[in-house]
Design a protein around this motif. Structure first.
Motif, mmCIF file in Angstrom:
data_model
loop_
_atom_site.group_PDB
_atom_site.id
_atom_site.type_symbol
_atom_site.label_atom_id
_atom_site.label_comp_id
_atom_site.label_asym_id
_atom_site.label_seq_id
_atom_site.Cartn_x
_atom_site.Cartn_y
_atom_site.Cartn_z
ATOM 1 N N SER A 16 37.830 39.932 41.187
ATOM 2 C CA SER A 16 37.689 38.579 40.623
ATOM 3 C C SER A 16 37.799 38.689 39.104
ATOM 4 C CB SER A 16 36.344 37.968 41.033
ATOM 5 O OG SER A 16 36.384 37.567 42.380
ATOM 6 N N TYR B 30 19.936 47.741 40.372
ATOM 7 C CA TYR B 30 20.625 46.450 40.486
ATOM 8 C C TYR B 30 22.062 46.678 40.945
ATOM 9 C CZ TYR B 30 22.480 41.926 38.794
ATOM 10 O OH TYR B 30 23.088 40.701 38.678
ATOM 11 N N VAL C 29 38.541 44.128 46.264
ATOM 12 C CA VAL C 29 38.708 42.733 45.809
ATOM 13 C C VAL C 29 38.441 42.654 44.314
ATOM 14 C CG1 VAL C 29 38.062 40.349 46.260
ATOM 15 C CG2 VAL C 29 37.401 42.147 47.878
ATOM 16 N N SER D 235 36.587 47.032 41.835
ATOM 17 C CA SER D 235 37.554 46.008 42.206
ATOM 18 C C SER D 235 38.969 46.555 42.298
ATOM 19 C CB SER D 235 37.479 44.826 41.247
ATOM 20 O OG SER D 235 37.277 45.265 39.941
#
Ligand SMILES: Cc1cc2nc3c(=O)[nH]c(=O)nc-3n(C[C@H](O)[C@H](O)[C@H](O)COP(=O)(O)OP(=O)(O)OC[C@H]3O[C@@H](n4cnc5c(N)ncnc54)[C@H](O)[C@@H]3O)c2cc1C
Length: 489
Positions: free
Chosen positions: A113, A444, A111, A122
């Motif tokens: 964005s 993170y 995906v 992505s």
């Protein structure tokens, strides 16, 4: 993406008026003719796939289509991937259709964005990229609640919210997408007061790995997973509803510099950084940025003057070679100065561990400095977290696992096309190994690195198994599967 965005309204209009979405290159007859004349282009490996499905909700682009490369391009030029197809979605239904199409064609899915994933998660070689570039709208639900589509960038988000004197706590870089940053956590200048970006999420529309649409509320298990564990693991969020906060009117930045550091001075500055920053109020953010032998220390504040901040300013004015003590400026103007570069560049960035205080790195700092001081261009940075990020209510409602750590470190290296980055990248890995060997292993999720050992624990701590159960429910056939996605048990 600019050209593409210019066309967005036209494309949307075409779809909404039922004319079908045809980027010029998708019109099949014309396309075929063009491809056969472009002899130096590789053969399209998905020629088996039937002609692009005609739908008002999604357009499929093949490699030879004109806008394929532009749509696929992520922010990091150093990590290239080429999907077999791009599904350019206009709405939630388009995403659901694309997921069902991927099942039919046996394609794994990624995906996109804002496309700012450090590791270009992505995109996906030979799979289907669900591209949300055209889904970037901001709609107010009431005066304090806003609905934002996933590819809205942080610049666009602040541009929409600040004129109404509202903010969502999020990052500072203008090109980052609200989709990725929210689903991995999201911190920045305002997080110590208002929590992470994901903590402001109230509702979401989610399309799972089977193509089913879910309207999610706070109490849903999946909502828990999306807050810190939602990056491309189980499905696609097509819309986010956030609560907003009153925007502060002013913002102040203080900056200090110290040059030609050696070990002893760097450590003295670092100890002072931890000592003074831990006392700062929630309205302050600080970053210790060591670039080769130069330190840049940034402190920002949007609250009132306070003793802890004054003490830190006094201490670093003494300790540093250069001090620039700021005065309050307009918030919107100030934020704009941090938007940074928004076109793709070559870089390697990664999380370099969460820290409690100086003690966390006391045993490794000499080795880390040995490497940083040898390599011009290698940036070692430590940012403040803490404050309201560590709110127990936020902790319970989200799977973001590192709330109790008040500092996050990162490594960065940027280069231009002509430069060979291999030596610097070796140093990058060397530092990661030093930290790992010294027990610094929490990382993170939004600063990923394919080199992390035991990434499951590093990103998700104790929550990994719970995320795997959620994966089983919402993506039982492992459609969203690439390196470092949550796997089936
Ligand atoms: C220059 C720069 C500055 C940054 N600054 C900050 C900062 O200040 N604070 C901070 O917290 N982070 C920061 N980041 C990290 C940033 O939060 C992550 O890179 C983030 O994941 C990018 O989101 P994106 O939508 O732009 O990227 P994308 O590459 O599109 O997505 C990132 C990941 O999320 C997944 N994803 C994206 N959208 C969806 C969706 N709708 N549904 C399901 N999965 C989705 C993707 O598959 C991918 O795995 C920065 C990154 C860069 C490159």
């Amino acid at each position: 993406m600019t050209q593409l965005k210019k066309r967005r309204d036209f494309i949307k209009l075409m779809a909404l008026t039922g004319l079908g979405i045809y980027l010029p290159s998708c019109a099949s007859g014309e396309r075929k003719k063009q491809s056969s004349t472009k002899k130096n282009k590789p053969k399209d490996p998905v020629s088996e796939i039937e002609e692009a499905i005609k739908s008002n909700n999604v357009t499929y682009l093949k490699k030879l289509d004109e806008q394929f490369d532009e749509l696929n391009q992520g922010f990091n030029l150093a990590v290239g991937k080429t999907p077999a197809l791009i599904a350019l979605c206009l709405n939630t239904e388009g995403i659901a259709e694309a997921i069902k199409f991927a099942h039919k064609e046996n394609l794994k899915v990624a995906v996109k964005s804002g496309g700012h994933s450090f590791e270009n998660f992505s995109s996906i070689d030979d799979g289907l990229q669900i591209n949300l570039s055209l889904m970037d709208e901001v709609k107010w639900i009431n005066q304090t609640t806003v609905n934002i589509q996933p590819s809205c960038t942080l610049r666009e988000m602040y541009d929409a919210l600040l004129p109404k004197n509202r903010i969502i706590p999020s990052g500072s870089c203008g090109g980052v997408g609200i989709g990725g940053i929210t689903l991995g956590g999201g911190y920045g200048f305002f997080a110590r007061k208002y929590g992470l970006t994901c903590d402001s999420l109230m509702e979401a529309t989610f399309v799972d790995g089977l193509g089913e649409i879910h309207e999610l509320k706070q109490e849903d298990e999946l909502m828990w997973a999306l807050k810190g564990g939602g990056n491309g693991n189980f499905g696609v969020v097509s819309s986010f509803t956030f609560k907003t906060q009153k925007a502060p009117s002013e913002f102040t930045r203080h900056r200090f510099k110290a040059y030609k550091l050696d070990h002893s001075r760097a450590k003295e500055l670092l100890q002072a950084y931890f000592k003074y920053s831990k006392e700062l109020p929630e309205s302050c953010f600080a970053a210790f940025v060591l670039n080769y032998k130069t330190l840049v220390l940034l402190i920002t504040n949007y609250g009132s003057n306070n003793d802890a901040l004054d003490n830190m300013i006094d201490a670093f004015s003494e300790l540093c070679d250069d001090a620039s003590v700021g005065t309050p400026k307009n918030l919107a103007e100030s934020l704009r100065t941090y938007y940074g570069i928004e076109y793709p560049i070559y870089f390697k960035n990664a999380s370099a561990g969460y820290y409690e205080d100086y003690e966390t790195i006391a045993t490794s700092i000499d080795q880390v400095l040995d490497v940083v001081f040898k390599k011009r261009g290698l940036i070692y940075q430590i940012n403040t977290l803490g404050g309201n990020i560590n709110n127990p209510q936020f902790e319970q409602a989200s799977c973001y696992p590192h709330r109790s750590s008040p500092y996050l470190s990162e490594l960065q290296y940027y280069w231009d096309e002509k430069k060979d980055p291999s030596e610097l990248l070796k140093s990058f890995d060397e530092i990661q190994n030093i930290l790992y060997e010294n027990g610094i292993r929490k990382q993170y999720r939004n600063y990923p690195n394919l080199g992390f050992k035991e990434w499951e624990r590093a990103y998700y701590g104790e929550h990994y198994e719970r995320l795997q159960s959620i994966k089983k429910t919402y993506d039982p056939s492992d459609l969203f599967a690439q390196k470092q996605t949550v796997g089936l048990k």
